[in-house]
Design an enzyme around this catalytic site. Structure first.
Site, PDB file in Angstrom:
ATOM      1  CG  ASP A 184     -13.838  -7.202   2.564  1.00  0.00           C
ATOM      2  OD1 ASP A 184     -13.532  -6.416   3.482  1.00  0.00           O
ATOM      3  OD2 ASP A 184     -14.387  -6.835   1.507  1.00  0.00           O
ATOM      4  CG  ASP A 209      -8.232  -4.896   2.044  1.00  0.00           C
ATOM      5  OD1 ASP A 209      -9.202  -4.444   2.680  1.00  0.00           O
ATOM      6  OD2 ASP A 209      -8.143  -4.850   0.797  1.00  0.00           O
ATOM      7  CE  LYS A 252       1.990 -17.935  -1.841  1.00  0.00           C
ATOM      8  NZ  LYS A 252       0.956 -18.980  -1.943  1.00  0.00           N
ATOM      9  CE1 TYR A 264      -3.355  -2.826   0.796  1.00  0.00           C
ATOM     10  CE2 TYR A 264      -4.593  -0.808   1.152  1.00  0.00           C
ATOM     11  CZ  TYR A 264      -4.561  -2.168   0.928  1.00  0.00           C
ATOM     12  OH  TYR A 264      -5.737  -2.860   0.833  1.00  0.00           O
ATOM     13  CG  ASP A 266      -1.872 -20.457  -0.416  1.00  0.00           C
ATOM     14  OD1 ASP A 266      -1.327 -20.411   0.704  1.00  0.00           O
ATOM     15  OD2 ASP A 266      -1.368 -21.086  -1.385  1.00  0.00           O
TER      16      ASP A 266
END
Ligand code: NAD
Ligand code: IPM
Ligand code: MN
Length: 359
Positions: free
Chosen positions: A252, A248, A192, A141, A224
């Site tokens: 959700d 983020d 990751k 970001y 994942d």
């Protein structure tokens, strides 16, 4: 002394849901002696319309002086073609960064009354109480360099930099362990590390910080797999700590476990516990102006503000209890509605919570 609260309605459903939060704060002031002063300012598309900037200087100044900031949501199709620096989302990122709000707490709690509103079976989500701790001021970001460029052969390419320094990882890891200590003492760090060097460093630093917290059981999971496990068996998690973009996306997904994205509040805190509070959802242009948005994530964000920044735990308990009572009574906005419940709009929901406030 009176708590100074800055209200930033923003765009889309932002003003609608924030109006209910304002109603709630006034009720706490008038009926339960909460000492607050409210001020309002523009951010996002509203900031651009008012002052030509998604984060006007005057808004940032007020935010620095406030004891707590409450934000609705920013963004909308009207602003999507603006240059990157002027986009509403840029205002939100800038206030997070300017105020150094690196620790973003996103609790996913299933209210038992909403078990049938969840996309998953009741036995999988029943009793869910998960905390996602998202790093909020680093990663792709904010990483430099970034941009869109044209190569010598004429081909255009877009690029961002996913970067974390050791101190950035260390402070969010420490927050993760501190939160875990106050809960179930289990921390899962999501990364990751099988692909990204930044995640290898992340894992190494988290392991190092773990030595200071021998009572917390630390585990690591690839992002994942974490996305899959969140949907397969979400109750295996107590606290998840992860980098900005992974957090983020995972939050959700976690929101849907609780019935709706309209249920998830958040706190974004700096090192001193000052904070900005907002629902995790966006400005929902598809339902804006229709009075049907769920205000509960915003009202629960007020509860988080009372608890984390204002030292008003009893008032926070009062708000959360009122939300529980309203759900018991059966009022539901369309996103959490199920058979046998009363369908209500944003305002009726906000009024019901205010009416349900009790000693
Ligand atoms: P969104 O979260 O705004 O909406 C996704 C879906 O969830 C929509 O169908 C919407 O109607 C629904 N929804 C969201 N909040 C709801 C609520 N309180 N009650 C009922 N339904 C609700 O995400 P999006 O559509 O991807 O983004 C829309 C705009 O919001 C974009 O401009 C985006 O950049 C912005 N955004 C802002 C924030 C923020 O301000 N923190 C967060 C996410 C997205
Ligand atoms: C959120 C939003 C923001 C983010 C956008 C609007 C910048 O999706 O608060 O979750 O990606 O952080
Ligand atoms: Mn998001």
């Amino acid at each position: 002394m009176s708590h100074k609260i800055l209200i930033l309605p923003g765009d889309g459903i932002g003003p609608e849901i924030v109006a209910e939060a304002t109603r709630l704060l006034h009720a706490l002031k008038d009926r339960f002696a909460l000492a607050v002063e409210l001020e309002e300012a523009a951010i996002g598309g509203a900031g651009y319309d008012a002052a030509g900037e998604p984060l006007p200087q005057a808004t940032l100044d007020l935010a620095r002086e406030a004891d707590g900031v409450l934000l609705g949501a920013v963004g909308g199709p009207r602003y999507d073609q603006l240059p990157w620096e002027k986009r509403p989302e840029r205002g939100l990122l800038a206030i997070r960064s300017q105020l150094e709000l690196f620790a973003n707490l996103r609790p996913a709690i299933l209210y038992p009354q909403l078990a049938s509103a969840s996309a998953l079976k009741p036995d999988i989500v029943g009793g869910l109480d998960l905390m996602i701790l998202r790093e909020l001021t680093g990663g792709a970001y904010f990483g430099q360099p970034r941009g869109i460029r044209t190569r010598e052969d004429g081909v255009r390419e877009g690029f961002n930099t996913l970067i974390y320094s050791e101190p950035e990882i260390e402070r969010i890891a420490r927050s993760g362990f501190e939160i875990a200590m106050k809960r179930g003492r289990r921390l899962c760090s999501v990364d990751k590390a099988n692909v990204l060097e930044v995640s290898q460093l992340w894992r190494e630093v988290v392991e190092r910080v773990a030595r200071d917290y021998p009572d917390v059981a630390l585990s690591h999971m690839y992002v994942d797999n974490a996305a899959m496990q969140l949907v397969r068996a979400p109750k295996q998690f107590d606290v998840i700590v992860t980098e900005n973009m992974f957090g983020d996306i995972l939050s959700d997904a976690a929101a849907m476990l609780t019935g709706s994205i309209g249920m998830l509040p958040s706190a974004s805190l700096d090192a001193q516990g000052k904070g900005l509070y907002e629902p995790i959802h966006g400005s929902a242009p598809d339902i804006a102006g229709q009075g049907m948005a769920n205000p509960l994530a915003t009202l629960l964000s007020v509860a988080m503000m009372l608890r984390y920044s204002l030292g008003e735990a009893a008032q926070a308990d009062r708000v959360e209890a009122a939300v529980g009572r309203v759900l018991d009574q059966g009022q539901r906005t369309p996103d959490i509605w199920s058979e046998g419940c009363a369908k209500v709009g944003t305002r009726e929901m906000g009024e019901a919570v205010v009416a349900a406030l009790a000693d």
